[in-house]
Write an enzyme that holds these catalytic residues in place. Structure first.
Site: not given
Ligand code: SAH
Length: 347
Positions: A89, A103, A110, A114, A117, A332
């Protein structure tokens, strides 16, 4: 078959079809700067060139499967399918006061897991090729053409960890910033990472003017480990050197997602202020996009504002990001996760 991102192949075809360099420039501008469709771009080539290019080049490597436009703000979520059937996406953002942005995803799924995420919940399938990364931008430009818009800003904040797909991400950044292709300045391209010190050093060395975003989310090692398993391999003290090195170019942004009762207390603030010290970074305070299957909750706006104000008072350049596209699951991985669950009857 080659793609429009295969520079050598495009040059070989140019010579074979005896297209003049300025004709090729118009063709590239149509494809990468003006959001023209493939057919419209071919029109700018001389007749004999058209057949050769259309026989030997695949115009798109992704198929647009769904488009969801937010009813509350200017976000559009795009779901693409790769040739081997995977869904990824991208999110187009049209901030009222800013540049049209996208974005983009760098991997299918991935491997970082995390806890907050949605992409992490899917596991890792494969890296995207640079053509698949770039096609998200090209296709978005084609969709935006009818609005008179063009993508002016690209952030690698969709699915995946870009610094675990270094070769393809570097090739994409080269293409995005190259004058004959997308021609975006380094300040208009941001690569976001969980924080992988060696890869950050490589990135900074190769692209000193391209922006790097570090998803820090906590400056307390035990809290960060709970949120981001990668923090065990790359602890905060190890990360700090890479951060200092990257921030020397003035291009680093710290992302701090605010989670209620997890990383938003006074001790979290104190740890963050101490950790960042006098490193010249910009801090972005991010609201959490909640989604089914994740029990974490976001810090309310008043708490986020307080945190941001304290950081400003401590001398940090800080912005509060407001959620864009929350009604279309724009964070994300959320929409692909939802779609997969629908397909498999688990949602
Ligand atoms: N792997 C990379 C890029 C993808 S995530 C990274 O971790 O930076 C991009 C951003 O979206 C990151 O800062 C992540 O913490 C944030 N993100 C992920 N899930 C989220 C959510 N549910 N709400 C808000 N931000 C989120």
């Amino acid at each position: 078959m080659s793609t429009i991102y295969d520079i050598d192949k495009m040059e070989t075809l140019r010579r074979q079809a005896a297209v003049q360099p300025h004709g090729m420039k118009r063709f590239r501008n149509a494809l990468f700067k003006n959001g023209q469709s493939w057919d419209a771009a071919l029109e700018v080539l001389p007749e004999e060139g058209r057949a050769l290019f259309s026989e030997q080049i695949v115009p798109e490597c992704l198929e647009l499967r769904e488009r969801h436009d937010s009813a509350v703000d200017g976000a559009s979520k795009l779901i693409f399918q790769t040739k081997d059937g995977h869904l990824i996406e991208s999110v187009v953002l049209r901030p009222r006061t800013g540049r049209t942005s996208i974005c983009i995803s760098s991997q299918v799924g991935c491997a970082c897991y995390c806890s907050f995420c949605a992409t992490g919940k899917m596991g890792f399938t494969r890296n995207l090729a640079s053509a698949e990364i770039l096609d998200q931008v090209t296709q978005a430009n084609r969709l935006l053409k009818s609005e008179g818009r063009v993508i002016r800003n690209v952030v690698f904040m969709g699915m995946g960890e870009p610094l675990l797909n270094l070769n393809e991400v570097f090739a994409s950044v080269d293409f995005l910033t190259a004058v004959p292709f997308f021609n975006l300045s380094g300040a208009r391209v941001t690569v976001s990472t969980v924080g992988i010190p060696d890869a950050m050093a490589c990135f900074t060395g190769r692209f000193p003017s391209v922006r790097l975003a570090l998803s820090l989310h906590s400056a307390r090692q035990e809290v960060r480990e709970r949120l981001m398993p990668q923090a065990r391999r790359f602890p905060l003290d190890m990360l700090r050197g890479a951060l200092v090195n990257a921030a020397g170019n003035g291009t680093v942004m710290i992302e701090y997602l605010m989670l209620l009762g997890v990383n938003d207390g006074p001790e979290d603030l104190a740890a963050l202020v101490e950790y960042l010290g006098d490193i010249p970074v910009h801090i972005n305070i991010i609201p959490f996009n909640e989604y089914a299957g994740c029990s974490l909750q976001g810090t309310p706006q008043s708490g986020r504002e307080h945190f941001a104000n304290e950081l400003k008072a401590a001398g940090f350049d800080t912005t509060l990001r407001y959620s864009l596209g929350s009604d279309i699951a724009a964070a994300c991985g959320q929409l692909v996760k939802h779609k997969k669950e629908q397909m498999h009857g688990t949602g």
